[in-house]
Design a protein around this motif. Structure first.
Motif, PDB file in Angstrom:
ATOM      1  N   GLN A 187      22.709 -18.566  12.488  1.00  0.00           N
ATOM      2  CA  GLN A 187      21.579 -17.838  13.092  1.00  0.00           C
ATOM      3  C   GLN A 187      20.851 -18.733  14.094  1.00  0.00           C
ATOM      4  OE1 GLN A 187      20.641 -14.586  12.448  1.00  0.00           O
ATOM      5  NE2 GLN A 187      22.531 -14.447  11.253  1.00  0.00           N
TER       6      GLN A 187
ATOM      7  N   ASP B 206      22.787 -18.956   5.300  1.00  0.00           N
ATOM      8  CA  ASP B 206      23.204 -19.039   6.700  1.00  0.00           C
ATOM      9  C   ASP B 206      22.940 -20.436   7.242  1.00  0.00           C
ATOM     10  OD1 ASP B 206      23.853 -16.412   6.580  1.00  0.00           O
ATOM     11  OD2 ASP B 206      22.018 -15.690   7.563  1.00  0.00           O
TER      12      ASP B 206
ATOM     13  N   ALA C  53      16.691 -17.308   6.309  1.00  0.00           N
ATOM     14  CA  ALA C  53      18.119 -17.351   6.606  1.00  0.00           C
ATOM     15  C   ALA C  53      18.815 -18.384   5.722  1.00  0.00           C
ATOM     16  CB  ALA C  53      18.326 -17.669   8.086  1.00  0.00           C
TER      17      ALA C  53
ATOM     18  N   THR D 281      21.665 -22.592  10.567  1.00  0.00           N
ATOM     19  CA  THR D 281      20.580 -22.239  11.501  1.00  0.00           C
ATOM     20  C   THR D 281      20.470 -23.238  12.649  1.00  0.00           C
ATOM     21  OG1 THR D 281      19.048 -23.464  10.084  1.00  0.00           O
ATOM     22  CG2 THR D 281      19.188 -21.093   9.745  1.00  0.00           C
TER      23      THR D 281
END
Lengths: 522, 299
Positions: free
Chosen positions: A16, A89, A84, A91
């Motif tokens: 992300q 995720d 996130a 980042t």
């Protein structure tokens, strides 16, 4: 697809990205406002949302705001990053700044954000990779303090996943250099070449993605080269690399824009691409031995190739989801005076050179200086009115004002044991011009003031008709006040000479106005 | 500045109010129309170091005359304290305004080279009459002029419901000090005897001269009838003064007595002598401010 990993690609949704893009034309006290800093931030916003794989809601564009707004934007990103990461995720956070800075801080208008705070803020986002792109004078301070050195280029291994973690900082100049804006490119040199790089000019290996290392190398060389001949001297971008792991970082993906402009190798040269719809240069690309591709939004563009005495200009329309190859036959000769791009940039500059406008209302008193005149002709009156003032970049100010007022009093006439009841009404319109101190919370100015004055006095209860004067009164004006932001509170003093002989005698008809003003600056 | 002055226009002026002041200056004032004989409320005693009788009488007479004039000035000052209620280029008018139940109007008209004719008139029920009127001729300034004014004491009484009669006329010249000639003709209030008298007063160049006719009952003259007395009192405020009186009648029968009293700056008797030896000779004639005997010469 090249070896580089497209961190923002849809196929790698687990990575992300967010961006905080900050532009501020205004610096601290004593700095001249910039023309293009906020425009440069908009340009970066366009590129990162078009090709950088960052969705619109994940970009925080902070234009012309101060420290608090920047902290708020970074705070919002930090929360998103935390969410996130909680989902597992990976980042990446980009921070871009264009504006004034000095050896200690970014200058966000009259507020500041120190280099140390900036680093800490980036770290506190908690993102796996933090990339700061700082286009500001002496921005190399942040890399120098970390031991960064000039680097002509660097190469990283790339991998199919985000192995690296840490912080990368790229600055537009060293710790003791100025970062320059250019009227010719309609922005700062650094951001101009940064935008060009991310649009595709830096895709030296033609793999369709622009990596961080490609970006830096392109920006470094182009910036140094283009600024070498300037009066200020060459400007050297710097970097600070503090990444663990291996890998390069993909900055943009050229296919993501959906529309491309292809420059065939058959027509080598340097081309500048101007977005007609948005009135800005979006890229500059050098075509040598192979085709070059720029990722662009669909729309209308001017492609310029500069020759010593003329421009070769092609008007092109980049289609939606398609590629357009630049046809040599599309170019026509144009004189430099006909350069539409320069005209558009000039308009930006002219707008930036417009004065700062402020409106204020005021109230106070108008009083004749000579006590004899006060006692026998015009008692002090209350006054109220409004003013529009233009504060120019040079420190000069001009103003237009109007006011009205009235007051009552009793005239003392020699030989009369009683006073004559009197009412005085005034109306005036004025024009002022002068110089002010530098823009600061406490500020003062002084200059000339010309006032058209209309004075009427009547005598209630007397069978004497009203009397009036209308004239133009030259004078001086001075003001000082407190200007914490848009609102301001000001004390004004004006002194005028009123060229009028009363009863055939020079009565010293000078008058003063003492006014308290409340203003709003746009 | 000259160029800017071309843009200036208007009609602001105080001339109309300064004219008000000029008109009002034509009216009599306490300063210029009353008598100021040195000393007040003194008790006379014919001894050295005491107040001379003739000075005390002079003060008393001047006070009486002044009180009559003050009645006039009171009316005038009432108008002086008010802005005119109507104005023309050569006149100012006040009123009518109510004064003790009488509508009073005042008018001052200017004509010629500084001539001001003024009149205060009253109106009550069916009675309307001028009460005080005069003519003033301006000198170097309006206030420093000469003229005369008349007070109709009878009209005053009719308007304000008092039993009065007579007339007071004042001729004056203020161009060089104060010079007054006051004449009362049949002035009476209530049952008093009508008062006919004349008074001449001058104070010029720091020298005063007050002349009047009166009666005086000489003590020890063998009669209760008062003598007729013509008194002339002169004084220099920084030196002293001298009163010369000529007495006839009363206990003097057909004799005439010349009587002189002098006083110093402290207003106490320094010399006394009379031609008949009625009073005791006192003091040194060299102490007198004037050496000559001066008779009344303006009445």
């Amino acid at each position: 697809m090249s070896l580089a990993l497209l961190l923002a690609a849809a196929a790698h949704a687990a990575v992300q990205r967010w961006a905080v893009l900050v532009g501020n034309n205004s610096g601290d006290t004593g700095t001249q406002p910039l023309y293009f800093a906020e425009l440069d931030a908009r340009k970066m916003h366009r590129i990162l949302t078009d090709q950088g794989g960052i969705s619109e809601p994940d970009v925080k564009l902070v234009l012309g705001k101060g420290r608090n707004e920047v902290l708020f934007a970074v705070g919002a990103v930090r929360e998103a990053v935390a969410a996130a990461k909680a989902r597992g995720d990976q980042t990446v956070v980009f921070f871009y700044y264009s504006g004034h800075a000095d050896a200690t801080q970014l200058q966000l208008g009259r507020t500041g954000l120190s280099w140390e705070e900036l680093e800490l803020l980036l770290e506190k986002t908690g993102a796996d990779v933090r990339v700061a792109l700082v286009d500001a004078c002496q921005s190399g301070t942040i890399t120098r303090t970390k031991g960064g050195t000039l680097a002509p280029g660097f190469v990283f291994d790339v991998s199919e996943r985000l192995d690296a973690s840490g912080t990368v900082i790229i600055t537009s100049s060293t710790g003791d250099e100025a970062s320059q804006e250019s009227d010719a490119v309609g922005g700062s040199y650094f951001t101009h070449f940064l935008a060009s790089a991310l649009t595709g000019a830096a895709d030296v290996n033609r793999d369709g993605v622009v990596t961080l290392s490609e970006t830096y190398q392109y920006v470094y060389h182009k910036t140094v080269y283009e600024t070498a001949g300037t009066r200020t001297g060459p400007q050297h971008p710097t970097y600070e690399w503090d990444l663990s792991g291996t890998g390069d970082l993909v900055m943009t993906e050229l296919d993501r824009a959906g529309s491309n402009l292809i420059f065939p190798a058959a027509n080598p040269g340097t081309y500048a691409v101007f977005d007609v719809d948005h009135k800005l240069f979006v890229a500059e690309v050098e075509v040598t031995d192979s085709d070059r591709r720029l990722a662009l939004r669909p729309g209308h563009y001017l492609v310029q190739r500069r020759h010593p005495t003329y421009l070769a200009v092609a008007r092109l329309t980049v289609p939606v989801y398609g590629s357009l190859t630049v046809d040599p036959g599309a170019f026509s000769r144009a004189e430099y005076e006909e350069d539409l791009a320069k005209g558009a940039i000039d308009r930006v500059i002219r707008r930036a050179r417009l004065p700062r406008v402020s409106l204020r209302v005021f109230t106070g008193a108008k009083s004749f200086a000579d006590p004899t005149v006060q006692a026998a002709y015009f008692p002090t009156t209350a006054a109220a009115g409004g003013e529009i003032r233009f504060n120019w970049r040079s420190g000069q100010w001009t103003s237009f004002d109007f006011q009205g007022g009235s007051g009552t009093g009793a005239l003392a006439i020699d030989g009369l044991p009683y006073a004559i009841p009197t009412r005085v009404s005034t109306g005036s319109a004025g024009f002022g011009i002068g110089y002010a101190t530098r823009d600061a919370p406490l500020r003062a100015g002084a200059g000339l003031h010309l006032e058209g004055v209309y004075l009427v006095r009547s005598f209630p209860g007397q069978d004497v008709p009203s009397q009036s004067i209308s004239t133009i009164a030259p004078g001086l004006a001075a003001w000082a006040g407190w200007y914490p932001g848009h609102f301001d509170l000001e004390l004004q003093l004006r002194s005028h000479y009123l060229p009028y002989l009363v009863d055939d005698r020079d009565r010293g008809m000078g008058f003063n106005e003492l006014l308290l003003a409340l203003g709003w600056r746009f | 500045m000259m160029l800017l002055a071309l843009f200036a226009c208007g009609d602001v002026s105080n001339s109309v109010f300064e004219e008000d002041a000029a008109f009002v200056a034509a009216l009599p004032t306490e300063e210029h129309h009353t008598m100021d004989v040195p000393g007040s409320g003194l008790t006379a005693k014919a001894e050295l170091g005491e107040t001379p009788e003739l000075l005390a009488v002079s003060i008393s007479v001047a006070t009486d005359v002044n009180s009559a004039i003050f009645d006039i000035l009171g009316t005038v000052d009432e108008v002086r304290a008010l802005p005119p209620s109507h104005r023309t280029a050569n006149s100012r008018g006040w009123g009518p305004y109510l004064h003790d139940g009488v509508d009073v109007t005042a008018t001052i008209e200017r004509s010629g080279a500084g001539r001001f004719d003024w009149v205060f008139a009253g109106e009550r029920a069916e009675e309307a009459a001028p009460v005080v009127w005069g003519t003033h001729y301006a000198g170097q300034t309006v206030a420093e002029g000469d003229g005369e004014f008349t007070w109709d004491h009878a009209a005053w009484g009719r308007l304000w419901g008092q039993d009065t009669a007579g007339e007071l006329v004042v001729d004056y010249d203020n161009r060089d000090g104060v010079d007054l000639l006051v004449q009362l003709a049949g002035v009476r209030t209530g049952g008093t005897i009508p008062w006919d008298a004349s008074y001449a007063y001058r104070f010029v160049d720091e020298a005063g001269d007050f002349q009047y006719l009166t009666t005086y009952d000489l003590p020890d003259d063998g009669s209760n009838d008062p003598a007729a007395v013509r008194v002339r009192t002169r004084w220099l405020p920084t030196v002293g003064g001298r009163s010369d009186a000529v007495l006839t009648g009363g206990g003097l029968a057909d004799r005439t007595m010349s009587w002189t009293q002098c006083w110093g700056v402290d207003l106490t008797l320094s010399y006394q002598h009379d031609s008949l030896g009625v009073t005791e000779d006192l003091g040194d004639p060299a102490s007198c401010a004037w050496g000559d005997f001066a008779e009344v010469d303006r009445l």
